[in-house]
Design an enzyme around this catalytic site. Structure first.
Site, PDB file in Angstrom:
ATOM      1  N   HIS A  99       0.821  -1.210   0.000  1.00 36.20           N
ATOM      2  CA  HIS A  99       0.000   0.000   0.000  1.00 36.20           C
ATOM      3  C   HIS A  99       0.858   1.264   0.000  1.00 36.20           C
ATOM      4  O   HIS A  99       2.027   1.249   0.385  1.00 36.20           O
ATOM      5  CB  HIS A  99      -0.944  -0.008   1.192  1.00 36.20           C
ATOM      6  CG  HIS A  99      -2.040  -1.026   1.054  1.00 36.20           C
ATOM      7  ND1 HIS A  99      -2.978  -1.274   2.020  1.00 36.20           N
ATOM      8  CD2 HIS A  99      -2.341  -1.863   0.017  1.00 36.20           C
ATOM      9  CE1 HIS A  99      -3.815  -2.209   1.604  1.00 36.20           C
ATOM     10  NE2 HIS A  99      -3.443  -2.584   0.393  1.00 36.20           N
ATOM     11  N   GLU A 101       0.845   3.867   1.879  1.00 34.37           N
ATOM     12  CA  GLU A 101       1.342   4.299   3.181  1.00 34.37           C
ATOM     13  C   GLU A 101       2.634   3.557   3.530  1.00 34.37           C
ATOM     14  O   GLU A 101       3.610   4.157   3.985  1.00 34.37           O
ATOM     15  CB  GLU A 101       0.293   4.048   4.279  1.00 34.37           C
ATOM     16  CG  GLU A 101      -1.022   4.750   4.051  1.00 34.37           C
ATOM     17  CD  GLU A 101      -2.046   3.890   3.308  1.00 34.37           C
ATOM     18  OE1 GLU A 101      -1.673   3.144   2.386  1.00 34.37           O
ATOM     19  OE2 GLU A 101      -3.233   3.979   3.658  1.00 34.37           O
ATOM     20  N   CYS A 125      -6.006   1.034   5.676  1.00 30.82           N
ATOM     21  CA  CYS A 125      -6.480  -0.279   6.115  1.00 30.82           C
ATOM     22  C   CYS A 125      -5.897  -0.558   7.510  1.00 30.82           C
ATOM     23  O   CYS A 125      -5.065   0.203   8.010  1.00 30.82           O
ATOM     24  CB  CYS A 125      -6.062  -1.360   5.112  1.00 30.82           C
ATOM     25  SG  CYS A 125      -4.291  -1.705   5.098  1.00 30.82           S
ATOM     26  N   CYS A 128      -2.002  -0.769   7.534  1.00 32.61           N
ATOM     27  CA  CYS A 128      -1.330   0.524   7.393  1.00 32.61           C
ATOM     28  C   CYS A 128      -1.548   1.384   8.638  1.00 32.61           C
ATOM     29  O   CYS A 128      -0.648   2.138   9.027  1.00 32.61           O
ATOM     30  CB  CYS A 128      -1.823   1.251   6.148  1.00 32.61           C
ATOM     31  SG  CYS A 128      -1.244   0.487   4.618  1.00 32.61           S
TER      32      CYS A 128
HETATM   33 ZN    ZN Z   1      -3.168  -0.318   3.686  1.00 32.60          ZN
END
Ligand code: ZN
Length: 157
Positions: A99, A101, A125, A128
């Protein structure tokens, strides 16, 4: 000429001895960098960018969602669903895409991100969120998060 065009053209055609008044504010600028970074993503269903900024308004990390280093994004499947789960981007029940992040934190060009802000256009999420917390855990301020909330229908990573 439309009204907004006159306002935009004014600094060029008018008084050039004073500073422009319609420049981007810092949060708009950093969020725009996050959105621009998202355009690098090859994920056909979610394009997310993240931008980490220190307390001096300097960018110290940028990332977008993509396959892990060394994984060929032309060979691995990007589908969210398929008859055979191995033909999705969730082959073992986990998302193999890194992801934005995570990539922004891993790409940081500073010793750490304590006291920094992260600009990201999608709510993080759970993985993250933990990473964001842990990356600034020993600072009283931690890593602060700034985001623009978008419709819930696009929240799947
Ligand atoms: Zn994430």
């Amino acid at each position: 000429m439309a009204e907004h065009e006159e306002q935009r053209a004014a600094p060029l055609n008018g008084d050039t001895t004073r500073k422009r008044e319609d420049y981007l504010e810092w949060p708009e600028y950093f969020m725009a960098v996050a959105f621009l970074s998202a355009q690098r993503s090859k994920d056909p269903s979610s394009q997310v960018g993240a931008c980490i900024v220190n307390q001096e308004n300097k960018i110290v990390g940028i990332g977008y969602n993509g396959m892990p280093n060394g994984c060929d994004d032309d060979l691995l499947p990007w589908s969210r669903s398929a008859d055979d789960r191995l033909n999705t981007k969730y082959p073992y029940g986990i998302n193999k895409v890194c992801h934005a992040e995570l990539n922004a934190i891993m790409n940081k060009n500073s010793a750490d991100v304590k006291g920094c802000s992260m600009y990201v256009a999608l709510f993080p999420c759970n993985e993250c969120a933990k990473l964001i917390i842990q990356s600034g855990s020993s600072s009283p301020r931690g890593l602060r998060l700034s985001l623009i909330l978008i419709p819930l229908t696009t929240l799947e990573c």
